[in-house]
Design an enzyme around this catalytic site. Structure first.
Site, PDB file in Angstrom:
ATOM      1  N   GLU A 134      -7.822  -4.909  -0.028  1.00 20.13           N
ATOM      2  CA  GLU A 134      -8.426  -5.649  -1.142  1.00 20.13           C
ATOM      3  C   GLU A 134      -8.497  -7.148  -0.882  1.00 20.13           C
ATOM      4  O   GLU A 134      -9.411  -7.826  -1.344  1.00 20.13           O
ATOM      5  CB  GLU A 134      -7.621  -5.412  -2.433  1.00 20.13           C
ATOM      6  CG  GLU A 134      -7.505  -3.968  -2.854  1.00 20.13           C
ATOM      7  CD  GLU A 134      -8.790  -3.415  -3.432  1.00 20.13           C
ATOM      8  OE1 GLU A 134      -9.694  -4.218  -3.722  1.00 20.13           O
ATOM      9  OE2 GLU A 134      -8.889  -2.195  -3.573  1.00 20.13           O
TER      10      GLU A 134
ATOM     11  N   HIS B 221       0.853  -1.195   0.000  1.00 23.56           N
ATOM     12  CA  HIS B 221       0.000   0.000   0.000  1.00 23.56           C
ATOM     13  C   HIS B 221       0.886   1.242   0.000  1.00 23.56           C
ATOM     14  O   HIS B 221       1.951   1.243   0.598  1.00 23.56           O
ATOM     15  CB  HIS B 221      -0.901   0.010   1.247  1.00 23.56           C
ATOM     16  CG  HIS B 221      -2.037   0.984   1.143  1.00 23.56           C
ATOM     17  ND1 HIS B 221      -1.924   2.295   1.539  1.00 23.56           N
ATOM     18  CD2 HIS B 221      -3.299   0.837   0.672  1.00 23.56           C
ATOM     19  CE1 HIS B 221      -3.077   2.908   1.321  1.00 23.56           C
ATOM     20  NE2 HIS B 221      -3.924   2.060   0.788  1.00 23.56           N
TER      21      HIS B 221
HETATM   22  N1  ACO Z   1       3.925  -7.815  -4.736  1.00 24.15           N
HETATM   23  C1  ACO Z   1       5.240  -7.845  -5.010  1.00 24.15           C
HETATM   24  N2  ACO Z   1       6.040  -6.759  -4.944  1.00 24.15           N
HETATM   25  C2  ACO Z   1       5.482  -5.616  -4.563  1.00 24.15           C
HETATM   26  C3  ACO Z   1       4.116  -5.508  -4.245  1.00 24.15           C
HETATM   27  C4  ACO Z   1       3.326  -6.676  -4.336  1.00 24.15           C
HETATM   28  N3  ACO Z   1       2.033  -6.665  -4.061  1.00 24.15           N
HETATM   29  N4  ACO Z   1       3.847  -4.246  -3.905  1.00 24.15           N
HETATM   30  C5  ACO Z   1       4.984  -3.561  -4.004  1.00 24.15           C
HETATM   31  N5  ACO Z   1       5.988  -4.387  -4.413  1.00 24.15           N
HETATM   32  C6  ACO Z   1       7.385  -4.045  -4.609  1.00 24.15           C
HETATM   33  C7  ACO Z   1       7.602  -3.319  -5.919  1.00 24.15           C
HETATM   34  O1  ACO Z   1       7.873  -4.229  -6.962  1.00 24.15           O
HETATM   35  C8  ACO Z   1       8.778  -2.450  -5.592  1.00 24.15           C
HETATM   36  O2  ACO Z   1       9.936  -3.263  -5.608  1.00 24.15           O
HETATM   37  P1  ACO Z   1      11.313  -2.700  -6.231  1.00 24.15           P
HETATM   38  O3  ACO Z   1      11.610  -1.431  -5.513  1.00 24.15           O
HETATM   39  O4  ACO Z   1      12.278  -3.797  -5.986  1.00 24.15           O
HETATM   40  O5  ACO Z   1      11.041  -2.463  -7.689  1.00 24.15           O
HETATM   41  C9  ACO Z   1       8.538  -2.067  -4.144  1.00 24.15           C
HETATM   42  O6  ACO Z   1       7.746  -3.124  -3.589  1.00 24.15           O
HETATM   43  C10 ACO Z   1       7.799  -0.754  -3.969  1.00 24.15           C
HETATM   44  O7  ACO Z   1       6.695  -0.740  -4.851  1.00 24.15           O
HETATM   45  P2  ACO Z   1       5.929   0.580  -5.310  1.00 24.15           P
HETATM   46  O8  ACO Z   1       5.088   0.266  -6.499  1.00 24.15           O
HETATM   47  O9  ACO Z   1       6.872   1.726  -5.396  1.00 24.15           O
HETATM   48  O10 ACO Z   1       5.033   0.851  -4.061  1.00 24.15           O
HETATM   49  P3  ACO Z   1       3.739   1.711  -4.074  1.00 24.15           P
HETATM   50  O11 ACO Z   1       3.601   2.221  -2.691  1.00 24.15           O
HETATM   51  O12 ACO Z   1       3.696   2.711  -5.146  1.00 24.15           O
HETATM   52  O13 ACO Z   1       2.636   0.597  -4.440  1.00 24.15           O
HETATM   53  C11 ACO Z   1       0.673  -0.629  -4.609  1.00 24.15           C
HETATM   54  C12 ACO Z   1       1.454   0.417  -3.804  1.00 24.15           C
HETATM   55  C13 ACO Z   1       0.330  -0.066  -6.004  1.00 24.15           C
HETATM   56  C14 ACO Z   1      -0.641  -0.941  -3.882  1.00 24.15           C
HETATM   57  C15 ACO Z   1       1.500  -1.918  -4.745  1.00 24.15           C
HETATM   58  O14 ACO Z   1       1.835  -2.392  -3.463  1.00 24.15           O
HETATM   59  C16 ACO Z   1       0.820  -3.002  -5.559  1.00 24.15           C
HETATM   60  O15 ACO Z   1       0.914  -2.986  -6.790  1.00 24.15           O
HETATM   61  N6  ACO Z   1       0.116  -3.974  -4.895  1.00 24.15           N
HETATM   62  C17 ACO Z   1      -0.565  -5.021  -5.603  1.00 24.15           C
HETATM   63  C18 ACO Z   1      -1.905  -4.533  -6.164  1.00 24.15           C
HETATM   64  C19 ACO Z   1      -2.935  -4.305  -5.072  1.00 24.15           C
HETATM   65  O16 ACO Z   1      -3.069  -5.048  -4.117  1.00 24.15           O
HETATM   66  N7  ACO Z   1      -3.697  -3.185  -5.222  1.00 24.15           N
HETATM   67  C20 ACO Z   1      -4.717  -2.755  -4.265  1.00 24.15           C
HETATM   68  C21 ACO Z   1      -4.162  -1.706  -3.320  1.00 24.15           C
HETATM   69  S1  ACO Z   1      -5.277  -1.265  -2.025  1.00 24.15           S
HETATM   70  C22 ACO Z   1      -6.172   0.032  -2.614  1.00 24.15           C
HETATM   71  O17 ACO Z   1      -5.766   0.729  -3.486  1.00 24.15           O
HETATM   72  C23 ACO Z   1      -7.533   0.353  -2.030  1.00 24.15           C
END
Ligand code: ACO
Length: 373
Positions: free
Chosen positions: A310, A252
Protein backbone atom coordinates in the site's frame (compact mmCIF):
# COMPACT_ATOMS: atom_id res chain seq x y z
CA UNK A 1 -15.11 -33.25 13.46
CA UNK A 2 -12.22 -31.39 11.71
CA UNK A 3 -10.49 -28.50 13.54
CA UNK A 4 -12.16 -25.11 13.16
CA UNK A 5 -10.09 -22.30 11.57
CA UNK A 6 -11.70 -18.93 12.17
CA UNK A 7 -11.45 -16.88 8.98
CA UNK A 8 -10.16 -20.04 7.23
CA UNK A 9 -6.65 -18.88 8.16
CA UNK A 10 -4.04 -21.30 6.83
CA UNK A 11 -6.68 -23.51 5.18
CA UNK A 12 -5.78 -24.69 1.67
CA UNK A 13 -9.06 -24.55 -0.28
CA UNK A 14 -7.95 -24.74 -3.92
CA UNK A 15 -5.13 -25.76 -6.24
CA UNK A 16 -3.84 -23.05 -8.54
CA UNK A 17 -1.20 -22.60 -11.20
CA UNK A 18 -1.72 -18.83 -11.18
CA UNK A 19 0.46 -17.55 -8.34
CA UNK A 20 2.41 -18.59 -5.26
CA UNK A 21 2.81 -16.24 -2.31
CA UNK A 22 5.74 -17.09 -0.03
CA UNK A 23 5.63 -14.73 2.93
CA UNK A 24 8.65 -16.28 4.66
CA UNK A 25 11.19 -15.48 1.95
CA UNK A 26 9.19 -12.59 0.43
CA UNK A 27 8.61 -14.13 -2.97
CA UNK A 28 5.66 -13.81 -5.34
CA UNK A 29 5.53 -16.11 -8.38
CA UNK A 30 2.97 -15.22 -11.06
CA UNK A 31 2.44 -17.63 -13.95
CA UNK A 32 5.82 -19.23 -13.22
CA UNK A 33 7.78 -15.94 -13.16
CA UNK A 34 9.15 -14.12 -10.12
CA UNK A 35 7.27 -10.83 -9.89
CA UNK A 36 10.52 -8.84 -10.27
CA UNK A 37 11.29 -10.71 -13.51
CA UNK A 38 8.04 -9.96 -15.23
CA UNK A 39 6.19 -6.93 -13.76
CA UNK A 40 8.28 -4.20 -15.39
CA UNK A 41 8.83 -6.02 -18.69
CA UNK A 42 5.42 -7.39 -19.67
CA UNK A 43 2.67 -5.23 -21.04
CA UNK A 44 -0.63 -5.55 -19.15
CA UNK A 45 -2.10 -7.47 -22.10
CA UNK A 46 0.88 -9.90 -22.16
CA UNK A 47 0.57 -10.50 -18.45
CA UNK A 48 -3.17 -11.24 -18.68
CA UNK A 49 -2.53 -13.60 -21.60
CA UNK A 50 0.06 -15.40 -19.48
CA UNK A 51 -2.41 -15.83 -16.61
CA UNK A 52 -5.31 -16.94 -18.78
CA UNK A 53 -3.34 -19.23 -21.15
CA UNK A 54 -0.38 -20.32 -18.99
CA UNK A 55 2.18 -19.20 -21.59
CA UNK A 56 3.52 -15.93 -22.96
CA UNK A 57 1.86 -15.00 -26.26
CA UNK A 58 3.63 -14.98 -29.62
CA UNK A 59 3.55 -11.69 -31.50
CA UNK A 60 0.51 -12.80 -33.51
CA UNK A 61 -1.32 -14.07 -30.41
CA UNK A 62 -0.61 -10.83 -28.56
CA UNK A 63 -1.79 -8.66 -31.45
CA UNK A 64 -5.02 -10.67 -31.69
CA UNK A 65 -5.61 -10.45 -27.92
CA UNK A 66 -4.91 -6.69 -27.84
CA UNK A 67 -7.37 -6.26 -30.69
CA UNK A 68 -10.07 -8.27 -28.94
CA UNK A 69 -9.74 -6.12 -25.83
CA UNK A 70 -9.46 -2.77 -27.61
CA UNK A 71 -12.67 -3.38 -29.56
CA UNK A 72 -14.64 -4.19 -26.41
CA UNK A 73 -13.90 -1.04 -24.39
CA UNK A 74 -17.06 0.94 -25.16
CA UNK A 75 -19.90 0.77 -22.63
CA UNK A 76 -23.51 -0.14 -23.47
CA UNK A 77 -25.79 2.93 -23.40
CA UNK A 78 -27.64 1.47 -20.41
CA UNK A 79 -24.37 1.26 -18.43
CA UNK A 80 -23.52 4.87 -19.24
CA UNK A 81 -27.02 5.95 -18.18
CA UNK A 82 -26.57 4.04 -14.91
CA UNK A 83 -23.23 5.77 -14.28
CA UNK A 84 -24.89 9.11 -14.95
CA UNK A 85 -27.54 8.34 -12.32
CA UNK A 86 -24.85 7.13 -9.88
CA UNK A 87 -22.92 10.38 -10.40
CA UNK A 88 -26.01 12.41 -9.49
CA UNK A 89 -26.26 10.42 -6.25
CA UNK A 90 -22.49 10.91 -5.68
CA UNK A 91 -21.97 7.22 -4.86
CA UNK A 92 -18.47 5.91 -4.12
CA UNK A 93 -16.48 4.98 -7.25
CA UNK A 94 -16.29 1.34 -6.04
CA UNK A 95 -20.09 1.20 -5.79
CA UNK A 96 -20.41 2.72 -9.26
CA UNK A 97 -18.01 0.07 -10.57
CA UNK A 98 -20.05 -2.72 -8.93
CA UNK A 99 -23.33 -1.45 -10.35
CA UNK A 100 -21.91 -0.87 -13.82
CA UNK A 101 -20.19 -4.29 -13.92
CA UNK A 102 -23.52 -5.91 -13.05
CA UNK A 103 -25.26 -4.04 -15.86
CA UNK A 104 -22.91 -5.63 -18.40
CA UNK A 105 -25.32 -8.60 -18.27
CA UNK A 106 -27.55 -6.51 -20.52
CA UNK A 107 -25.03 -6.95 -23.36
CA UNK A 108 -23.89 -10.45 -22.40
CA UNK A 109 -23.92 -13.29 -24.94
CA UNK A 110 -21.62 -16.04 -23.71
CA UNK A 111 -19.17 -16.79 -20.89
CA UNK A 112 -15.95 -16.39 -22.94
CA UNK A 113 -17.15 -12.99 -24.15
CA UNK A 114 -18.00 -11.89 -20.61
CA UNK A 115 -14.39 -12.41 -19.48
CA UNK A 116 -13.07 -10.15 -22.26
CA UNK A 117 -15.82 -7.58 -21.81
CA UNK A 118 -15.28 -7.31 -18.06
CA UNK A 119 -11.52 -6.89 -18.45
CA UNK A 120 -11.84 -4.41 -21.32
CA UNK A 121 -14.55 -2.22 -19.79
CA UNK A 122 -13.33 -1.77 -16.19
CA UNK A 123 -11.11 1.23 -17.07
CA UNK A 124 -13.90 2.75 -19.18
CA UNK A 125 -16.36 2.42 -16.30
CA UNK A 126 -14.01 3.97 -13.73
CA UNK A 127 -12.89 6.82 -15.99
CA UNK A 128 -16.40 7.58 -17.26
CA UNK A 129 -17.79 7.62 -13.73
CA UNK A 130 -15.03 9.90 -12.50
CA UNK A 131 -15.65 12.42 -15.24
CA UNK A 132 -19.45 12.31 -14.95
CA UNK A 133 -19.12 12.75 -11.20
CA UNK A 134 -17.19 15.96 -11.86
CA UNK A 135 -19.60 17.30 -14.46
CA UNK A 136 -17.48 16.35 -17.46
CA UNK A 137 -18.48 14.23 -20.46
CA UNK A 138 -17.17 10.66 -20.62
CA UNK A 139 -14.35 10.21 -23.14
CA UNK A 140 -14.72 7.63 -25.92
CA UNK A 141 -12.00 4.95 -25.60
CA UNK A 142 -9.14 5.10 -28.11
CA UNK A 143 -8.56 1.65 -29.63
CA UNK A 144 -5.07 2.62 -30.83
CA UNK A 145 -3.81 2.98 -27.23
CA UNK A 146 -2.77 0.19 -24.86
CA UNK A 147 -5.09 -0.82 -22.02
CA UNK A 148 -3.08 1.22 -19.48
CA UNK A 149 -2.50 4.27 -21.68
CA UNK A 150 -6.15 4.35 -22.68
CA UNK A 151 -7.26 4.40 -19.02
CA UNK A 152 -5.12 7.49 -18.34
CA UNK A 153 -6.36 9.04 -21.59
CA UNK A 154 -10.03 8.47 -20.67
CA UNK A 155 -9.45 10.11 -17.28
CA UNK A 156 -7.67 13.22 -18.53
CA UNK A 157 -8.43 13.62 -22.22
CA UNK A 158 -4.76 13.74 -23.16
CA UNK A 159 -2.43 10.94 -24.19
CA UNK A 160 -0.03 9.98 -21.40
CA UNK A 161 3.76 9.88 -21.81
CA UNK A 162 5.47 6.51 -22.28
CA UNK A 163 6.83 6.76 -18.70
CA UNK A 164 3.35 7.26 -17.24
CA UNK A 165 1.84 4.37 -19.20
CA UNK A 166 4.73 2.12 -18.17
CA UNK A 167 4.36 3.09 -14.51
CA UNK A 168 0.64 2.26 -14.54
CA UNK A 169 1.29 -0.97 -16.41
CA UNK A 170 3.84 -2.04 -13.81
CA UNK A 171 1.33 -1.26 -11.06
CA UNK A 172 -1.47 -3.25 -12.74
CA UNK A 173 0.87 -6.21 -13.35
CA UNK A 174 2.03 -6.12 -9.73
CA UNK A 175 -1.45 -6.27 -8.17
CA UNK A 176 -3.08 -8.51 -10.79
CA UNK A 177 -2.81 -11.76 -8.89
CA UNK A 178 -2.12 -12.69 -5.27
CA UNK A 179 -3.32 -16.16 -4.32
CA UNK A 180 -6.59 -16.88 -2.53
CA UNK A 181 -7.20 -13.42 -1.06
CA UNK A 182 -10.74 -12.52 0.06
CA UNK A 183 -12.03 -11.13 -3.24
CA UNK A 184 -10.52 -13.94 -5.32
CA UNK A 185 -11.98 -16.48 -2.92
CA UNK A 186 -15.36 -14.76 -3.25
CA UNK A 187 -15.21 -15.04 -7.04
CA UNK A 188 -14.26 -18.73 -6.82
CA UNK A 189 -17.09 -19.49 -4.37
CA UNK A 190 -19.65 -17.87 -6.67
CA UNK A 191 -18.42 -19.51 -9.87
CA UNK A 192 -18.09 -22.87 -8.06
CA UNK A 193 -21.90 -23.05 -7.95
CA UNK A 194 -21.78 -22.81 -11.78
CA UNK A 195 -23.14 -19.32 -11.58
CA UNK A 196 -21.94 -16.86 -14.26
CA UNK A 197 -18.74 -14.84 -14.64
CA UNK A 198 -20.43 -11.44 -14.21
CA UNK A 199 -22.00 -12.52 -10.90
CA UNK A 200 -18.61 -13.78 -9.68
CA UNK A 201 -16.84 -10.52 -10.55
CA UNK A 202 -19.57 -8.36 -9.03
CA UNK A 203 -19.20 -10.33 -5.78
CA UNK A 204 -15.43 -9.90 -5.89
CA UNK A 205 -15.78 -6.12 -6.24
CA UNK A 206 -17.93 -6.13 -3.11
CA UNK A 207 -15.26 -8.04 -1.20
CA UNK A 208 -12.44 -5.81 -2.43
CA UNK A 209 -14.26 -2.67 -1.32
CA UNK A 210 -13.88 -3.46 2.39
CA UNK A 211 -11.11 -1.58 4.24
CA UNK A 212 -9.53 -4.82 5.44
CA UNK A 213 -8.87 -5.86 1.86
CA UNK A 214 -8.93 -3.12 -0.79
CA UNK A 215 -6.60 -1.54 1.66
CA UNK A 216 -6.01 2.02 2.57
CA UNK A 217 -3.25 3.48 0.40
CA UNK A 218 -4.86 6.89 0.95
CA UNK A 219 -3.96 7.05 4.66
CA UNK A 220 -0.36 5.97 3.94
CA UNK A 221 0.01 8.98 1.65
CA UNK A 222 -1.76 11.29 4.11
CA UNK A 223 0.85 10.34 6.69
CA UNK A 224 3.71 11.36 4.36
CA UNK A 225 1.97 14.67 3.61
CA UNK A 226 1.34 15.34 7.31
CA UNK A 227 5.02 14.75 8.08
CA UNK A 228 5.90 17.23 5.33
CA UNK A 229 9.67 17.28 5.83
CA UNK A 230 12.28 14.63 6.66
CA UNK A 231 13.42 16.30 9.89
CA UNK A 232 9.92 15.84 11.37
CA UNK A 233 9.57 12.14 10.47
CA UNK A 234 11.04 10.48 13.53
CA UNK A 235 9.21 12.61 16.11
CA UNK A 236 5.89 12.24 14.24
CA UNK A 237 6.20 8.45 13.91
CA UNK A 238 7.38 8.01 17.50
CA UNK A 239 4.39 9.96 18.78
CA UNK A 240 2.02 7.79 16.74
CA UNK A 241 3.56 4.55 17.99
CA UNK A 242 3.63 5.81 21.57
CA UNK A 243 -0.12 6.44 21.31
CA UNK A 244 -0.52 2.80 20.17
CA UNK A 245 -1.54 3.78 16.65
CA UNK A 246 -0.66 1.77 13.55
CA UNK A 247 1.55 3.11 10.80
CA UNK A 248 -0.37 2.77 7.53
CA UNK A 249 1.52 0.99 4.77
CA UNK A 250 3.47 -1.27 7.12
CA UNK A 251 2.93 -4.86 8.28
CA UNK A 252 1.28 -7.77 6.49
CA UNK A 253 -0.50 -10.97 7.51
CA UNK A 254 1.54 -13.14 5.13
CA UNK A 255 4.76 -11.24 4.40
CA UNK A 256 7.07 -11.18 7.40
CA UNK A 257 9.94 -9.86 5.24
CA UNK A 258 9.90 -7.10 2.61
CA UNK A 259 6.79 -7.42 0.40
CA UNK A 260 8.16 -8.03 -3.14
CA UNK A 261 5.35 -5.88 -4.55
CA UNK A 262 6.57 -2.92 -2.48
CA UNK A 263 10.06 -3.40 -3.95
CA UNK A 264 8.78 -3.41 -7.54
CA UNK A 265 6.52 -0.41 -6.95
CA UNK A 266 9.20 1.61 -5.16
CA UNK A 267 11.49 1.27 -8.21
CA UNK A 268 8.62 2.09 -10.57
CA UNK A 269 7.75 5.15 -8.47
CA UNK A 270 11.36 6.29 -8.44
CA UNK A 271 11.55 6.10 -12.24
CA UNK A 272 8.25 7.92 -12.63
CA UNK A 273 9.14 10.71 -10.21
CA UNK A 274 12.59 11.09 -11.79
CA UNK A 275 11.07 11.36 -15.27
CA UNK A 276 8.27 13.75 -14.50
CA UNK A 277 7.35 14.21 -10.89
CA UNK A 278 7.82 15.72 -7.47
CA UNK A 279 11.19 14.14 -6.62
CA UNK A 280 11.36 15.79 -3.15
CA UNK A 281 8.10 13.97 -2.29
CA UNK A 282 9.64 10.66 -3.38
CA UNK A 283 12.75 11.34 -1.27
CA UNK A 284 10.58 12.27 1.71
CA UNK A 285 8.60 9.03 1.35
CA UNK A 286 11.83 6.98 1.29
CA UNK A 287 12.97 8.73 4.43
CA UNK A 288 9.64 8.14 6.16
CA UNK A 289 9.79 4.47 5.17
CA UNK A 290 13.30 3.97 6.57
CA UNK A 291 12.41 5.76 9.77
CA UNK A 292 9.15 3.80 10.16
CA UNK A 293 10.77 0.37 9.66
CA UNK A 294 13.45 1.29 12.22
CA UNK A 295 10.93 2.50 14.79
CA UNK A 296 8.57 -0.46 14.26
CA UNK A 297 11.51 -2.71 15.06
CA UNK A 298 12.11 -0.71 18.24
CA UNK A 299 8.44 -0.54 19.38
CA UNK A 300 7.36 -4.01 18.14
CA UNK A 301 10.51 -6.12 18.36
CA UNK A 302 10.27 -9.57 16.79
CA UNK A 303 7.15 -8.68 14.78
CA UNK A 304 9.12 -8.13 11.54
CA UNK A 305 6.92 -5.27 10.41
CA UNK A 306 8.02 -4.18 6.94
CA UNK A 307 6.74 -1.90 4.19
CA UNK A 308 3.68 -3.34 2.43
CA UNK A 309 2.29 -2.86 -1.07
CA UNK A 310 0.00 0.00 0.00
CA UNK A 311 2.80 2.41 0.81
CA UNK A 312 4.27 2.55 -2.69
CA UNK A 313 0.91 2.06 -4.37
CA UNK A 314 -0.05 5.39 -2.85
CA UNK A 315 3.11 7.11 -4.02
CA UNK A 316 2.97 5.67 -7.53
CA UNK A 317 -0.71 6.39 -8.16
CA UNK A 318 -0.34 9.90 -6.71
CA UNK A 319 2.57 10.42 -9.12
CA UNK A 320 0.16 9.53 -11.91
CA UNK A 321 -2.17 12.30 -10.65
CA UNK A 322 -4.86 9.85 -9.58
CA UNK A 323 -7.00 11.10 -6.68
CA UNK A 324 -7.04 8.82 -3.62
CA UNK A 325 -10.69 7.86 -4.21
CA UNK A 326 -9.60 6.17 -7.45
CA UNK A 327 -6.90 4.04 -5.81
CA UNK A 328 -9.23 1.10 -4.97
CA UNK A 329 -11.05 1.09 -8.35
CA UNK A 330 -7.64 1.19 -10.08
CA UNK A 331 -6.61 -1.80 -7.97
CA UNK A 332 -9.75 -3.54 -9.30
CA UNK A 333 -8.76 -2.73 -12.90
CA UNK A 334 -5.63 -4.83 -12.33
CA UNK A 335 -7.08 -7.50 -10.06
CA UNK A 336 -10.05 -8.32 -12.32
CA UNK A 337 -7.61 -10.18 -14.58
CA UNK A 338 -6.70 -12.47 -11.66
CA UNK A 339 -10.35 -12.90 -10.61
CA UNK A 340 -11.26 -14.04 -14.12
CA UNK A 341 -8.25 -16.39 -14.29
CA UNK A 342 -9.37 -17.99 -11.01
CA UNK A 343 -12.93 -18.33 -12.29
CA UNK A 344 -11.69 -20.09 -15.43
CA UNK A 345 -9.50 -22.36 -13.32
CA UNK A 346 -12.34 -23.10 -10.89
CA UNK A 347 -14.71 -23.94 -13.76
CA UNK A 348 -12.12 -26.27 -15.32
CA UNK A 349 -10.82 -28.06 -12.24
CA UNK A 350 -12.76 -27.05 -9.15
CA UNK A 351 -15.45 -28.49 -6.95
CA UNK A 352 -18.40 -26.74 -5.29
CA UNK A 353 -16.92 -24.74 -2.38
CA UNK A 354 -19.04 -25.49 0.65
CA UNK A 355 -17.34 -25.40 4.08
CA UNK A 356 -19.12 -26.09 7.36
CA UNK A 357 -19.87 -23.96 10.41
CA UNK A 358 -19.59 -25.10 14.03
CA UNK A 359 -23.04 -24.67 15.63
CA UNK A 360 -22.93 -22.74 18.92
CA UNK A 361 -26.66 -22.01 19.29
CA UNK A 362 -29.36 -23.52 21.54
CA UNK A 363 -30.77 -27.01 21.10
CA UNK A 364 -33.95 -28.66 22.40
CA UNK A 365 -36.15 -25.55 22.39
CA UNK A 366 -39.88 -26.13 22.61
CA UNK A 367 -42.38 -24.18 20.54
CA UNK A 368 -44.38 -21.48 22.32
CA UNK A 369 -47.37 -20.07 20.44
CA UNK A 370 -47.30 -16.38 19.51
CA UNK A 371 -50.08 -15.51 21.98
CA UNK A 372 -48.14 -17.03 24.88
CA UNK A 373 -44.73 -15.32 24.27
N1 ACO B 1 1.99 -0.19 12.89
C1 ACO B 1 2.20 -0.43 14.20
N2 ACO B 1 2.05 -1.65 14.77
C2 ACO B 1 1.69 -2.65 13.97
C3 ACO B 1 1.46 -2.48 12.60
C4 ACO B 1 1.63 -1.19 12.05
N3 ACO B 1 1.43 -0.94 10.77
N4 ACO B 1 1.11 -3.66 12.07
C5 ACO B 1 1.11 -4.55 13.06
N5 ACO B 1 1.45 -3.94 14.23
C6 ACO B 1 1.60 -4.56 15.53
C7 ACO B 1 0.25 -4.81 16.18
O1 ACO B 1 -0.14 -3.70 16.97
C8 ACO B 1 0.54 -6.02 17.01
O2 ACO B 1 1.26 -5.61 18.16
P1 ACO B 1 0.95 -6.27 19.60
O3 ACO B 1 1.10 -7.74 19.42
O4 ACO B 1 1.94 -5.64 20.49
O5 ACO B 1 -0.47 -5.89 19.93
C9 ACO B 1 1.51 -6.81 16.15
O6 ACO B 1 2.17 -5.84 15.33
C10 ACO B 1 0.85 -7.84 15.26
O7 ACO B 1 -0.26 -7.24 14.63
P2 ACO B 1 -1.47 -8.05 13.97
O8 ACO B 1 -2.61 -7.11 13.74
O9 ACO B 1 -1.73 -9.30 14.73
O10 ACO B 1 -0.84 -8.48 12.62
P3 ACO B 1 -1.65 -8.89 11.36
O11 ACO B 1 -0.75 -9.80 10.60
O12 ACO B 1 -2.99 -9.40 11.65
O13 ACO B 1 -1.83 -7.46 10.64
C11 ACO B 1 -2.09 -5.77 9.08
C12 ACO B 1 -1.61 -7.20 9.33
C13 ACO B 1 -3.62 -5.68 9.28
C14 ACO B 1 -1.78 -5.38 7.62
C15 ACO B 1 -1.37 -4.79 10.03
O14 ACO B 1 0.02 -4.92 9.85
C16 ACO B 1 -1.81 -3.35 9.87
O15 ACO B 1 -2.82 -2.96 10.47
N6 ACO B 1 -1.06 -2.52 9.08
C17 ACO B 1 -1.43 -1.15 8.87
C18 ACO B 1 -2.55 -1.02 7.84
C19 ACO B 1 -2.07 -1.32 6.43
O16 ACO B 1 -0.99 -0.96 6.00
N7 ACO B 1 -2.94 -2.06 5.68
C20 ACO B 1 -2.65 -2.50 4.31
C21 ACO B 1 -2.13 -3.93 4.30
S1 ACO B 1 -1.60 -4.47 2.71
C22 ACO B 1 -2.95 -5.18 1.99
O17 ACO B 1 -3.85 -5.61 2.64
C23 ACO B 1 -3.05 -5.30 0.48
Amino acid sequence: MSAMKMGLEGVVAAQTRLSRVNGVVGELIIGGFRLEEVATRASFEEMVYLLWHDSLPTQAELAAFEQKLATRRALPDATLALLQAAAQKEVLPMDALRMAASSLSLASNEEAEDALTLLATFPTIVAAYWRLRHGQAAITPDATLSHAANYLYMLTGSQPSAERSRALETYLNTVMEHGLNASTFTARVIISTQSDMISAIVGAIGALKGPLHGGAPGPALDMVFEIGQSSRAEAYLRAKLARGERLMGFGHRVYKVYDPRARVLSHAAEQLYQADGDMPLYDLARHVEQSAVCLLNEYKPGRNLQTNVEFYTALLLHGLDLPTTLFSPTFAIGRVAGWIAHCLEQLATGRLIRPKAAYVGETGREWVSLAER
